[in-house]
Scaffold this motif. Sequence first.
Motif, short mmCIF file in Angstrom:
data_model
loop_
_atom_site.label_atom_id
_atom_site.label_comp_id
_atom_site.label_asym_id
_atom_site.label_seq_id
_atom_site.Cartn_x
_atom_site.Cartn_y
_atom_site.Cartn_z
N VAL A 193 0.86 -1.19 0.00
CA VAL A 193 0.00 0.00 0.00
C VAL A 193 0.89 1.24 0.00
O VAL A 193 1.73 1.39 0.91
CB VAL A 193 -0.93 0.01 1.23
CG1 VAL A 193 -1.78 1.27 1.25
CG2 VAL A 193 -1.82 -1.23 1.23
N THR A 250 -5.18 -0.61 7.83
CA THR A 250 -4.85 -1.21 6.53
C THR A 250 -4.73 -2.72 6.62
O THR A 250 -5.27 -3.46 5.79
CB THR A 250 -3.54 -0.60 6.00
OG1 THR A 250 -3.73 0.80 5.79
CG2 THR A 250 -3.13 -1.25 4.70
N ALA A 253 -8.10 -4.24 6.95
CA ALA A 253 -8.82 -4.21 5.68
C ALA A 253 -8.30 -5.30 4.74
O ALA A 253 -9.09 -6.00 4.08
CB ALA A 253 -8.69 -2.84 5.03
N VAL A 260 -7.10 -1.39 -0.36
CA VAL A 260 -6.70 -0.10 0.22
C VAL A 260 -5.94 0.67 -0.85
O VAL A 260 -4.92 0.19 -1.36
CB VAL A 260 -5.82 -0.30 1.46
CG1 VAL A 260 -5.45 1.05 2.07
CG2 VAL A 260 -6.56 -1.16 2.49
N SER A 272 -6.53 6.28 5.91
CA SER A 272 -6.40 5.03 5.14
C SER A 272 -7.58 4.97 4.18
O SER A 272 -8.73 4.87 4.61
CB SER A 272 -6.42 3.82 6.08
OG SER A 272 -5.35 3.86 6.98
N ILE A 274 -9.76 3.13 2.16
CA ILE A 274 -10.27 1.78 1.89
C ILE A 274 -11.39 1.91 0.86
O ILE A 274 -12.36 2.65 1.09
CB ILE A 274 -10.78 1.12 3.19
CG1 ILE A 274 -9.64 1.08 4.22
CG2 ILE A 274 -11.31 -0.27 2.92
CD1 ILE A 274 -10.07 0.63 5.59
#
Length: 563
Positions: A193, A250, A253, A260, A272, A274
């Motif tokens: 990410v 994160t 998720a 993400v 974050s 999402i």
Amino acid sequence: MDVSGGSGQPRSGSEEPAEHHAGREAPAADPARSGPAPSGDSHPEPARREPGGPAPAGPAPEGAPAGDGVPAGAEDRRGEPSGNGEPSGNGGPSGTNRPDPDGGLPGADTPPAGHGPGDRTPAPSPHATAGPERERGENAGHATEGTDGTDGGPGHAPGGDTTRPAPAVAPGPPPQRPPEPGGGLLMGRPFGVPVYVAPSWFLVAALITWVFGGQLDRVLPELGAARYLVSLFFAVAFYASVLVHELAHTLAALRFKLPVRRIQLQFFGGVSEIEKEAETPGREFVLAFVGPLLSLVLAGVFYLALQPVEPGTVPGVLLAGLMISNLIVAAFNLLPGLPLDGGRMLRAVVWKITGKPMTGTVAAAWVGRALAVSVLIGLPLLTQSGALGSDAVDNVGMDTVMDALLAAILAAIIWTGAGNSLRMARLREHLPELRARTLTRRAVPVESDTPLSEALRRANAAGARALVVVDAEGSPLSIVREAAIVGVPEHRRPWVAVSGLAQDLTDGMRVSAELAGEELLDVLRATPATEYLVVEETGAIYGVLSAADVERAFVKAMARPSA
């Protein structure tokens, strides 16, 4: 970050008339339409000269309608239909090339009511496209010079060939996906990410350095100017703690298979992004709670690390500051109002009780707005009264003004975030209404050397609103771009081949007719284009999906009140 269907239902193959399926021969004409039917004479009829219009220079190409390539009986888009099925003007730029406001193909009649995907779209389709597509379409309509040096004017076939038109231009390359905005300085990609530092972070880092440096001057005056280096280290360490907080969201998720997009560190903390919503209220609660929980864990770690350190030293001051700041981050995020983590936890609880995620969002968003008002009014009062540990202040000074400014910024962030949460919830609520099958336009298959005028005649007769270029076996090769058709004057359409106005199909431009909601939008975002080929599970052509139709249906769905 946490960004319609038509009026009818999709028809099954057994309910839809045979002539409506792409790939089958369309009827030659509709007897219900006004105006004479196309002549069955094998010899093309000489085009008539309208007052003020150019005289035809030769016979029209074989297979094309007489005159300008508009089917007999079709209305002139600039005025009343003429009696002989030809446009009343000369096909020049006085209005011929403008898009059809009814959402059909330029030069083709509006589909009759009840005929397939064309009448299931919620509103007329605008023909405006992105700049490069529009330019290619307009150029394609005029680049019809013959190979022998002639200009290919009306009545003269390019290269002396009166039976087969020449392509307008070579099909352009498929549109490329635009690069996503970075959102600041890329710091790394933990767990795949990307983490960005927004430019506003440098402003708040300077502010923290200045404020914390002033406090260090009172606690450790012997540091001198070096106190600002210590303060800068504290600012960086504090935002490292915020990054750990966001990484907790994160990881949760990703554990729940939620994509993400990125993590961004900005003025007041981090975000974050999402891209999808948790499927159950339990997962939503866990996803929200892990952030404050990890901040509490960090505060405990800094507290334990502080125990063996002597008070009044640089390490002691730093550890104490990081412990307190993480406690504040955890407590602030646990407040029960959107967009804070506590608001998402409240949303999950209401969702669990009522069974409706939208009800939970509305409740948490309004609590968030009430919280914003409380922060705006209460924080300056608490600071001035000394309830937060400072000395009570009777008069208004610079500290009071700064406290009021900080409260106003926090209140604005909370209020705006609550409103955005409501809008995003409404978006997700209406996304299932976007179904590829109900938004698709019926398409007519044509071979690559078919004159544009003949292709429009077939589309008119079949009640279709799109053209798909196929090979001899009927396999789709490309989609005739609507913007390119608009750029071709009507008097030139008999000498322009559809292959010159088509966009080659790529894998991303083939869309399943069963797609709907977020899955449909994800496919369209992955391969930006103006039109997409919609196919059945068997690979058969179902029709053409216009990005403009999807956008308009989405706007229409968002305008409707929530259930």
